[in-house]
Design a protein around this motif. Structure first.
Motif, short mmCIF file in Angstrom:
data_model
loop_
_atom_site.label_atom_id
_atom_site.label_comp_id
_atom_site.label_asym_id
_atom_site.label_seq_id
_atom_site.Cartn_x
_atom_site.Cartn_y
_atom_site.Cartn_z
N ILE A 1 0.85 -1.09 -0.16
CA ILE A 1 -0.12 0.01 0.07
C ILE A 1 0.92 1.20 0.01
CG2 ILE A 1 -1.84 1.34 1.36
CD1 ILE A 1 -2.73 -1.43 2.36
N GLU A 2 2.15 1.06 0.82
CA GLU A 2 3.09 2.11 0.75
C GLU A 2 4.26 1.48 0.37
OE1 GLU A 2 3.53 4.39 4.21
OE2 GLU A 2 1.25 4.80 4.19
N THR A 3 5.04 2.07 -0.65
CA THR A 3 6.13 1.54 -1.25
C THR A 3 7.31 1.68 -0.40
OG1 THR A 3 5.54 2.62 -3.31
CG2 THR A 3 7.70 1.34 -3.37
N PRO A 4 7.97 0.46 -0.10
CA PRO A 4 9.22 0.67 1.16
C PRO A 4 10.03 1.43 0.43
CG PRO A 4 8.50 -1.61 0.79
CD PRO A 4 7.50 -0.73 -0.22
N SER A 5 10.65 2.49 1.36
CA SER A 5 11.76 3.38 0.96
C SER A 5 13.30 2.57 0.56
CB SER A 5 12.12 4.30 2.06
OG SER A 5 11.04 4.98 2.39
N ALA A 6 13.34 1.37 1.39
CA ALA A 6 14.43 0.83 1.14
C ALA A 6 14.42 -0.51 1.69
CB ALA A 6 15.81 1.39 1.93
N GLY A 7 15.19 -1.40 1.22
CA GLY A 7 15.26 -2.92 1.80
C GLY A 7 14.78 -3.75 0.59
N GLU A 8 14.61 -5.04 0.98
CA GLU A 8 14.16 -5.93 -0.13
C GLU A 8 13.06 -7.02 0.48
OE1 GLU A 8 17.70 -7.62 -2.32
OE2 GLU A 8 18.36 -7.23 -0.53
N LEU A 9 12.19 -7.35 -0.66
CA LEU A 9 11.05 -8.11 0.07
C LEU A 9 10.87 -9.37 -1.10
CD1 LEU A 9 8.85 -7.84 2.08
CD2 LEU A 9 7.47 -6.64 0.40
N TRP A 10 10.47 -10.45 -0.54
CA TRP A 10 10.35 -11.67 -1.28
C TRP A 10 9.05 -12.12 -0.83
CZ3 TRP A 10 15.33 -10.99 0.39
CH2 TRP A 10 16.37 -10.64 -0.56
N ILE A 11 8.34 -12.26 -1.80
CA ILE A 11 6.80 -12.76 -1.66
C ILE A 11 6.82 -14.02 -2.43
CG2 ILE A 11 4.60 -12.45 -1.97
CD1 ILE A 11 4.65 -9.70 -1.10
#
Lengths: 292, 320
Positions: free
Chosen positions: B63-73
């Motif tokens: 819903i809000e784009t992360p500013s930094a970091g990584e995400l695996w779904i």
């Protein structure tokens, strides 16, 4: 809630509306007016443009000098005032409908876009609206009609333009309030695009104040059109528009009171009843105003 | 077991205007949060108001784009620059805290539950209608309710509807943002039971955000304690409930009322307020309120380190 579960929003609104006496009186008057407009050809005793040289400035029928079938008397060229009022209602309702639809549709569209996207789109739209708002509305309408040429249609465009900012502001404020609510976000997570979010998710929840504003603008439109007609910038003779009728009759104001009184009364009563309906509607649509 | 969700150093910053002449300040609402979640498991995110729990929920559901970091779904890395795809939406869904705000008052339940299917699948109208009826039954509501509006339902029923909507696309992960904190106690238990049943039935993974530890104790497999946008402790539930390591976790746990008679516990009172996000304290963010603060706490930011089966971000742990 003690009301049956299957009641729709509109049903509940109507139930609240019914409790307002002023609203019901206004509504009754408007229904009568609407019937008169639809069946004008059968009700009106005369053709509104028909002149009778034998009956110039005839007083109303109940006065000593007056006689039937000229119930409300005649004007300076012998036209039946009642017939002209009945046909004039057609113009007034037509003006109200067109002006209000134009400004509601365009205003809502601009307001939703401004409120939803914000940023520079919002700034551009709202500054233009501020410019329109900066002029006195009648002066702006007068100026536009003077440029476009005096006619009823041009007067309606001009009035619609002057009403635009109110709808844009109202819609924008409501959209800004609704757009970050959880149900909008839920819809977005479900995959709804911008258009769907704007018009299908958010807009229906902003309708209540818009409906009220539209109702109240209806009377303003009639009043402004009458004012333009009075100044000779709206409906042109022999159109039986109420404002134009008033203007034509003003030189007889000391000699023949009925020529000015009845069109003025018609405008007054119509505007009053529309405002009463608008007020009652606002109370009925606003849950905080509802008495339990 | 397969890993369905993995976050690495997830951050979300907001810039806050400070007035006309001053430069914009940056608020780090979410500051490097990492965790992973297995299919069918529940990760509870715990912390007080304003610690970044809800920001995390909104970042996970994009819903809000992360500013930094990584995400695996579901094993796939997420590209934050693109709009979330339909496939992604089918994998992760959200249930909001307040069931009075999360249902559109002008839509019937049918329209509301239909929307995700309409937008993301090619099912026909009658298939969708059938799917809605099935889902309503599954969450414990009568299928006839589909034609009603949200204002005709109670808080618990509304939350069932919100859960139904989140499950319409058969996601693998559901983010539950304080799903029961707006409900009264008896209804709370019913909703928690429903969530547990659905998890077992559909193999769902939950990210369960809460500030209520009794609820967390019941539903969680893993617990992640947040303070001021950072993870302070991350451990399996049994470990953390048996022995909280971080002073903040200890204070948090001691604040939960105990129903067991005879058990006496020291109540740790935290001093002061959470720090202002505009003026973060140096070193460990918890140092102004901590009972054990020493010089190192004010100078150095503690990293998460392994300690007796937990991960703790404290220089002094084990302590207390």
């Amino acid at each position: 809630m003690s009301t049956p579960l299957e009641q729709s929003h509109w049903h509940i609104t109507w139930n609240y509306f019914k409790t307002s006496r002023g609203g019901m009186i206004g509504l009754a008057f408007l229904v009568i007016l609407l019937l008169a407009v639809i069946f004008a050809d059968f009700i009106a005793p005369f053709d509104p443009a028909l002149q009778n040289r034998q009956a110039l400035l005839l007083p109303p029928a109940w006065t000593e000098a007056g006689h039937l079938p000229y119930l409300l008397g005649t004007d300076a060229v012998g036209r039946d005032i009642l017939s002209r009022l009945i046909y004039g209602a057609r113009y007034s309702i037509f003006i109200g409908c067109v002006v209000v639809s134009l400004s509601v549709i365009i205003g809502t569209l601009l307001g939703v876009i401004a409120g939803y996207y914000q940023g520079w789109v919002d700034t551009v739209i709202m500054r233009i609206m501020d410019i329109i708002l900066a002029f006195p509305s009648l002066l702006l309408a007068l100026g536009m009609v003077a440029v476009l040429g005096p006619s009823l249609i041009n007067a309606m465009y001009a009035i619609a333009l002057t009403m635009l900012p109110h709808f844009v502001r109202l819609t924008r404020a409501n959209v800004m309030g609704e757009k970050n609510r959880d149900y909008v976000i839920a819809s977005r997570v479900a995959g709804a695009g911008n258009l769907r979010l704007m018009f299908k998710t958010i807009l229906p929840n902003c309708m209540a104040p818009l409906i009220v504003q539209a109702t109240l603008s209806f009377s303003n439109a009639i009043l402004d059109a009458a004012a333009l007609g009075f100044l000779g910038m709206g409906a042109q003779p022999p159109t039986p528009e109420w404002g134009a009728m008033l203007a034509e009759a003003r030189e007889f104001i000391t000699r023949a009171w009925w020529v000015v009184t009845f069109p003025g009364l018609a405008i007054l009563l119509t505007v009053l009843s529309i405002n009463l309906v608008g007020d009652a509607l606002r109370d009925a649509l606003d849950p905080r105003m509802r008495r339990s | 077991m397969s890993e369905v969700l993995r976050a690495e150093q997830l951050c979300r910053y907001y810039s806050v205007p400070q007035g006309f002449t001053k430069p914009k300040a940056v608020v780090r609402a979410l500051n490097g949060v990492s965790f992973n979640l297995q299919a069918g498991q529940t990760l509870a995110i715990v912390g007080e108001s304003g610690c970044g729990k809800s920001t995390l929920a909104r970042a996970l559901t994009l819903i809000e784009t992360p500013s930094a970091g990584e995400l695996w779904i579901d094993g796939k890395p997420i590209d934050f620059t693109h709009k979330p795809s339909a496939e992604l939406r089918r994998t992760i869904q959200i249930v909001f805290q307040n069931p009075y705000g999360s249902l559109n008052p002008r839509q019937t339940i049918q329209q509301m539950l239909d929307e995700p299917l309409l937008l993301n699948t090619t099912m026909s109208k009658s298939e969708r209608r059938q799917a809605v009826a099935t889902m309503l039954e599954r969450v414990g509501l009568r299928p006839e309710y589909a034609e009603r509006y949200p204002h005709m339902f109670s808080g618990g029923q509304r939350q069932r509807i919100a859960i139904a909507r989140a499950l319409m696309l058969k996601p693998q992960i559901v983010v539950l943002d304080e799903p029961v904190s707006a409900l009264d106690l008896s209804v709370r238990a019913q909703i928690l039971n429903l969530l547990t049943e659905l998890q077992q039935e559909l193999g769902l993974a939950y990210v369960f955000i809460s500030h209520d530890l009794s609820v967390v104790e019941r539903i969680a497999d893993q617990v992640l304690v947040m303070y001021f946008g950072r993870v302070v402790e991350y451990a399996p539930k049994t470990t953390i409930f048996a022995r909280p390591q971080h002073p903040y976790t200890q204070a948090l746990f001691s604040a939960t009322p105990q129903a067991r008679v005879g058990e006496k516990r020291e109540r740790i009172h935290l001093q002061g307020e959470p720090p202002s996000p505009l003026k973060p304290p140096s070193g460990c963010a918890f140092n102004p309120r901590c009972r054990f603060t020493q010089t190192i706490c004010k100078d150095e930011l503690p990293e998460l380190r392994n300690l007796e089966g937990s991960q703790v971000a404290c220089h002094l742990a084990p302590i207390g």
